[in-house]
Design a protein around this motif. Structure first.
Motif, PDB file in Angstrom:
ATOM      1  N   ASP A 110       0.813  -1.213   0.000  1.00 55.65           N
ATOM      2  CA  ASP A 110       0.000   0.000   0.000  1.00 55.65           C
ATOM      3  C   ASP A 110       0.850   1.268   0.000  1.00 55.65           C
ATOM      4  N   SER A 111       2.113   1.151   0.376  1.00 56.61           N
ATOM      5  CA  SER A 111       2.990   2.320   0.410  1.00 56.61           C
ATOM      6  C   SER A 111       3.575   2.652  -0.961  1.00 56.61           C
ATOM      7  N   HIS A 112       3.556   1.691  -1.866  1.00 52.30           N
ATOM      8  CA  HIS A 112       4.170   1.896  -3.173  1.00 52.30           C
ATOM      9  C   HIS A 112       3.227   2.613  -4.125  1.00 52.30           C
ATOM     10  N   VAL A 113       3.826   3.332  -5.076  1.00 51.48           N
ATOM     11  CA  VAL A 113       3.060   4.023  -6.111  1.00 51.48           C
ATOM     12  C   VAL A 113       3.721   3.824  -7.464  1.00 51.48           C
ATOM     13  N   ILE A 114       2.930   4.029  -8.508  1.00 48.02           N
ATOM     14  CA  ILE A 114       3.447   4.081  -9.874  1.00 48.02           C
ATOM     15  C   ILE A 114       3.747   5.554 -10.136  1.00 48.02           C
ATOM     16  N   GLU A 115       4.975   5.953  -9.909  1.00 46.60           N
ATOM     17  CA  GLU A 115       5.351   7.363  -9.942  1.00 46.60           C
ATOM     18  C   GLU A 115       5.327   7.892 -11.372  1.00 46.60           C
ATOM     19  N   GLN A 116       5.050   9.181 -11.526  1.00 52.51           N
ATOM     20  CA  GLN A 116       4.944   9.760 -12.864  1.00 52.51           C
ATOM     21  C   GLN A 116       6.231   9.608 -13.672  1.00 52.51           C
ATOM     22  N   HIS A 117       7.332   9.338 -13.001  1.00 53.45           N
ATOM     23  CA  HIS A 117       8.588   9.106 -13.721  1.00 53.45           C
ATOM     24  C   HIS A 117       8.447   7.977 -14.739  1.00 53.45           C
ATOM     25  N   ILE A 163      -5.577   6.888  -8.890  1.00 52.43           N
ATOM     26  CA  ILE A 163      -4.731   7.889  -9.529  1.00 52.43           C
ATOM     27  C   ILE A 163      -4.716   9.094  -8.611  1.00 52.43           C
ATOM     28  N   GLY A 164      -3.522   9.667  -8.357  1.00 54.91           N
ATOM     29  CA  GLY A 164      -3.456  10.711  -7.348  1.00 54.91           C
ATOM     30  C   GLY A 164      -2.210  11.557  -7.435  1.00 54.91           C
ATOM     31  N   MET A 165      -1.951  12.286  -6.328  1.00 52.50           N
ATOM     32  CA  MET A 165      -0.804  13.195  -6.236  1.00 52.50           C
ATOM     33  C   MET A 165      -0.133  13.001  -4.883  1.00 52.50           C
ATOM     34  N   SER A 166       1.199  12.944  -4.906  1.00 54.21           N
ATOM     35  CA  SER A 166       1.965  12.775  -3.669  1.00 54.21           C
ATOM     36  C   SER A 166       3.442  12.962  -3.984  1.00 54.21           C
ATOM     37  N   ASN A 167       4.215  13.380  -2.988  1.00 57.59           N
ATOM     38  CA  ASN A 167       5.661  13.249  -3.100  1.00 57.59           C
ATOM     39  C   ASN A 167       6.021  11.771  -3.054  1.00 57.59           C
ATOM     40  N   SER A 168       7.219  11.432  -3.530  1.00 58.72           N
ATOM     41  CA  SER A 168       7.632  10.038  -3.540  1.00 58.72           C
ATOM     42  C   SER A 168       9.139   9.935  -3.450  1.00 58.72           C
ATOM     43  N   ILE A 174      14.024  -0.750  -8.900  1.00 56.94           N
ATOM     44  CA  ILE A 174      13.492   0.601  -8.662  1.00 56.94           C
ATOM     45  C   ILE A 174      11.987   0.471  -8.540  1.00 56.94           C
ATOM     46  N   LEU A 175      11.545   0.635  -7.305  1.00 59.19           N
ATOM     47  CA  LEU A 175      10.147   0.861  -7.010  1.00 59.19           C
ATOM     48  C   LEU A 175      10.035   2.258  -6.430  1.00 59.19           C
ATOM     49  N   PHE A 176       8.820   2.716  -6.200  1.00 61.54           N
ATOM     50  CA  PHE A 176       8.604   4.055  -5.654  1.00 61.54           C
ATOM     51  C   PHE A 176       7.619   3.966  -4.489  1.00 61.54           C
ATOM     52  N   THR A 177       7.869   4.750  -3.452  1.00 58.97           N
ATOM     53  CA  THR A 177       6.955   4.820  -2.317  1.00 58.97           C
ATOM     54  C   THR A 177       6.552   6.264  -2.057  1.00 58.97           C
ATOM     55  N   ARG A 178       5.355   6.425  -1.472  1.00 56.88           N
ATOM     56  CA  ARG A 178       4.901   7.762  -1.101  1.00 56.88           C
ATOM     57  C   ARG A 178       5.822   8.359  -0.047  1.00 56.88           C
ATOM     58  N   GLU A 179       5.949   9.680  -0.105  1.00 54.20           N
ATOM     59  CA  GLU A 179       6.668  10.440   0.895  1.00 54.20           C
ATOM     60  C   GLU A 179       5.772  11.573   1.383  1.00 54.20           C
ATOM     61  N   PRO A 180       5.815  11.917   2.663  1.00 55.74           N
ATOM     62  CA  PRO A 180       5.010  13.034   3.142  1.00 55.74           C
ATOM     63  C   PRO A 180       5.576  14.378   2.700  1.00 55.74           C
ATOM     64  N   GLY A 181       4.761  15.422   2.861  1.00 51.73           N
ATOM     65  CA  GLY A 181       5.262  16.775   2.686  1.00 51.73           C
ATOM     66  C   GLY A 181       4.856  17.497   1.427  1.00 51.73           C
ATOM     67  N   ALA A 182       3.894  16.964   0.663  1.00 53.27           N
ATOM     68  CA  ALA A 182       3.482  17.641  -0.580  1.00 53.27           C
ATOM     69  C   ALA A 182       2.875  19.003  -0.266  1.00 53.27           C
ATOM     70  N   ILE A 183       3.256  20.016  -1.035  1.00 53.33           N
ATOM     71  CA  ILE A 183       2.787  21.386  -0.862  1.00 53.33           C
ATOM     72  C   ILE A 183       2.011  21.824  -2.098  1.00 53.33           C
ATOM     73  N   TYR A 184       0.814  22.380  -1.871  1.00 51.30           N
ATOM     74  CA  TYR A 184      -0.016  22.916  -2.948  1.00 51.30           C
ATOM     75  C   TYR A 184      -0.092  24.428  -2.786  1.00 51.30           C
ATOM     76  N   PRO A 185       0.273  25.196  -3.809  1.00 53.60           N
ATOM     77  CA  PRO A 185       0.278  26.645  -3.679  1.00 53.60           C
ATOM     78  C   PRO A 185      -1.140  27.235  -3.733  1.00 53.60           C
ATOM     79  N   LYS A 186      -1.260  28.430  -3.297  1.00 54.82           N
ATOM     80  CA  LYS A 186      -2.509  29.164  -3.427  1.00 54.82           C
ATOM     81  C   LYS A 186      -2.875  29.277  -4.904  1.00 54.82           C
ATOM     82  N   GLY A 187      -4.164  29.144  -5.199  1.00 53.92           N
ATOM     83  CA  GLY A 187      -4.625  29.239  -6.573  1.00 53.92           C
ATOM     84  C   GLY A 187      -5.284  27.958  -7.035  1.00 53.92           C
TER      85      GLY A 187
END
Length: 699
Positions: A110-117, A163-168, A174-187
């Motif tokens: 559940d921690s892994h993601v298919i990163e946009q890379h 399908i979503g958005m997250s730091n990783s 090479i697998l990818f896992t979610r990382e905390p700390g994603a920032i969304y700007p005003k707008g």
């Protein structure tokens, strides 16, 4: 196309998108709040679609009907201030229990993601015998840039397409896992994806075709026509290649020596940036000095391209070098018909100025060995015989004999091997993976794998040249078991799947699916060998079954090809290939190997998309070359290696972004060139395709 926009009023953390279909309307309204009954045609595909709030924002939702099978979902938020949120996702729950799943990358937990890379031709697919459902991210939104990186996920037991958005972060090569700390700007924050659904028999048998056509039509075709991945004369790249190998870098690249009284020669297996004439320090060889005839690194394949070029241009000195490499291939010793895959030299550590450097002791110390990319040993001298490598080399000998010169030694060498190969075919039809060096008995790995497909193509070519039916019978027996046992479940396991740089699963996954994804760890090389073998089977027999399964396999392979140009890739990537579903490369050198086959299918099936994809693959084979024709790539190289200059024109890494990240300052560029899996291989593909199909202009 009609659009319906709804500002949802549901105050729960999860917003439920309930889609009601008006039978007389051509649009789907998004709603929130009380559940409603779905119309019967959509209910058979989708149970529900859920998405997160972004901060406290409920978002605005827009649905567009593209056609009766395709829906576009757009979700956007207006943020009145910057927010931090670790994860945001949309979850689509199919209304059926899928038997088959496909995703471009593995997410074993559940921690892994298919990163946009790894969004090359991104899609999530779920199907049973009656229904197929597919998600494709909106690449137009991604092209404009996103504040947080996108991802996908496939949870097969939970029946969730995500399908979503997250730091990783990169995990376990090479697998990818979610990382905390994603920032969304005003707008405004915008997100979108397409849903494709079908009950058509063709889509159920080959869901990849719908995805590929959609991706190429919407993004790939126009980009290709505009000049991506390269827009110049490919002849220039070929000239850079041969000047680099046989002139400016020749002291390190070209190897010529004597074996049993005969002169032989070949470009070396690998060189790195320390061997540049412009490098200011000492040479440090990256791996043992050697020449290979193996499924990746084939000196005989590259030499056939050099032969074609020399024949076309009349350059006798290059023809001599091509023939010396052929002599080397014929010098590889045999054991009862089976033969070695490489020749190497002893190496040693040399101290200079208090530092230690890795150097060869020279060809007087040569030994014979096999590829050390295997489950048994890293020592090439002890590595077992690999059936795949031998069948590939023997096939190349037959192609040289048929296309270039009637050197009877090539035919006899291949026939000798074929006689031994027939003796080790299993009763089911497979050929084994590896043979013990001493006993010549099959070892314990990949004895029922799609590596067998290479032997199919070899035996069918030998049948064409000799008309000996037993070669054809053995080949078709093998082909039929691959259709039965490999293709339906996507069991694309070969040596590279587990014993290259990505070794995830080599200890416990061989022959088993990753349960969370309902998928095997897969490699596209075995897809290629199988698509090629199926095409050859069709051409030899005329049986439509082989063509049908061949196209399906080709399309699964093409799901690993880049169908667009992401803004976070800093070289051109359209048409380039990845490798497997647990690795991260773009523009991998295998694209030069794949290009002709894709074009062949395109011409046979009269599909312009395939022809464009095939030529895009060929052109992508030269993108990573350091030369003035690639100004964008050249800048990336010089950011990493500022000493590069004119003498380095032709240097070319085998891939891009291998480490799972790329950046504007050169992150993702490599440090070495493998002539036989890089510039020499690309030049060979160009020369071969030019000989077979003529000018590359499609207009």
């Amino acid at each position: 196309m009609k659009k319906y926009i709804y500002n949802s009023g549901n105050k729960s953390q999860k917003l439920l998108i309930l889609i009601y279909i008006f039978f007389s309307a051509s649009f789907y309204p998004l709603s929130g709040g009380e559940p409603i009954i779905l119309s019967s045609d959509l209910k058979s595909y989708i149970e529900k679609i859920e998405y997160d709030l972004l901060g406290v924002s409920k978002g605005v939702n827009e649905i567009t009907v593209i056609d009766k099978n395709i829906i576009h979902v757009r979700i956007f938020f207006i943020l009145d201030k910057q927010i931090q949120q670790d994860d945001w996702q949309v979850v689509v729950t199919p209304a059926f229990n899928p038997e088959y799943h496909w995703a471009p990358h593995l997410t074993p937990t559940d921690s892994h993601v298919i990163e946009q890379h790894v969004f090359r031709s991104p899609a999530l697919i779920a199907s049973d015998r009656n229904s197929m459902l597919m998600l494709i991210p909106d690449l137009d939104i991604m092209k404009r840039g996103t504040p947080v990186r996108w991802y996908m996920d496939l949870d097969a037991p939970g029946n969730r397409l995500v399908i979503g958005m997250s730091n990783s972060r990169v995990d376990n090569h090479i697998l990818f896992t979610r990382e905390p700390g994603a920032i969304y700007p005003k707008g405004e924050v915008e997100f979108g994806f397409y849903i494709i659904h079908s009950d058509d028999e063709n889509a159920l048998n080959n869901p990849f075709r719908l995805a590929l056509n959609f991706l190429w039509t919407n993004w790939g075709h126009d980009l290709y026509q505009s000049g991506n991945p390269v827009d110049g004369d490919l002849e220039n790249y070929v000239e850079h290649t041969y000047n680099w190998a046989f002139n400016s870098w020749s002291e390190s690249v070209w190897q010529e020596f004597e074996l049993n009284g005969r002169n032989v020669g070949s470009p070396v297996f690998i060189v790195n940036v320390t061997q540049s004439p412009n490098y200011p320090g000492e040479i440090n060889e990256r791996e043992f000095r050697s020449v290979w005839n193996q499924a990746w690194f084939s000196s005989l394949r590259s030499a056939s391209g050099l032969y074609r070029y020399a024949r076309r241009t009349g350059k006798k000195e290059l023809m001599e070098k091509a023939l010396l490499t052929k002599e080397l291939a014929l010098s590889f010793p045999k054991k009862e018909g089976f033969f070695y895959g490489l020749i190497g030299t002893e190496m040693h550590q040399k101290e200079i100025g208090g530092e230690t450097f890795y150097r060869s002791k020279g060809w007087d110390t040569h030994y014979w060995g096999n590829s050390n990319r295997n489950p048994y040993t890293w020592n090439p001298e002890e590595s077992p015989f690999h059936i795949l490598d031998m069948s590939w080399t023997a096939l190349l000998m037959l192609r040289w004999y048929e296309d270039l010169e009637k050197d009877e030694r090539l035919l006899e060498y291949a026939k000798d091997y074929a006689e031994s190969l027939l003796t080790i075919q299993s009763k089911e039809g497979f050929f084994p993976g590896w043979l013990n060096l001493n006993t010549l008995q099959p070892m314990s790995h990949l004895n029922s794998s799609p590596e067998t497909s290479m032997s199919v193509t070899f035996l069918l070519k030998l049948y064409e040249l000799t008309e000996e039916k037993r070669y054809c019978d053995a080949a078709l027996k093998a082909m039929d078991i691959i259709i039965e046992e490999i293709i339906p479940t996507g069991r694309w396991e070969d040596f590279e799947t587990y014993w290259s740089c990505s070794r995830y699963g080599s200890d416990n996954l061989i022959g088993s699916k990753i349960s969370r994804n309902n998928m095997y760890k897969q490699n596209n090389l075995s897809m290629f060998w199988t698509a090629e073998a199926l095409l050859k089977s069709y051409k030899v027999t005329g049986v439509e079954k082989y063509l049908k399964y061949g196209q399906r396999t080709l399309d699964e392979m093409l799901m690993t090809q880049a169908s667009w140009q992401p803004p976070y890739m800093f070289v051109n990537v359209l048409g380039g290939f990845g490798v497997l579903n647990a690795d991260a490369e773009w523009n991998d050198s295998r694209q030069s190997l794949f290009a002709e086959l894709i074009i062949q299918y395109g011409k046979l099936l009269n599909k312009p998309e395939y022809i464009e994809r095939g030529y895009a693959a060929l052109k992508a084979s030269f993108v990573m070359m350091y030369c003035p024709e690639n100004p964008q790539t050249m800048k990336q190289w010089e950011k990493v290696y500022p000493f590069f200059g004119r003498e380095d024109y032709g240097f070319m890494m085998e891939n891009y972004g291998h480490g799972g990240r790329t950046g504007p300052d050169g992150e993702g560029m490599g440090e070495f060139t493998i002539y036989d899996w890089g510039n020499g291989a690309a030049a060979e593909a160009y020369n071969r395709i030019l000989d077979k199909f003529g000018n590359f202009n499609l207009e």
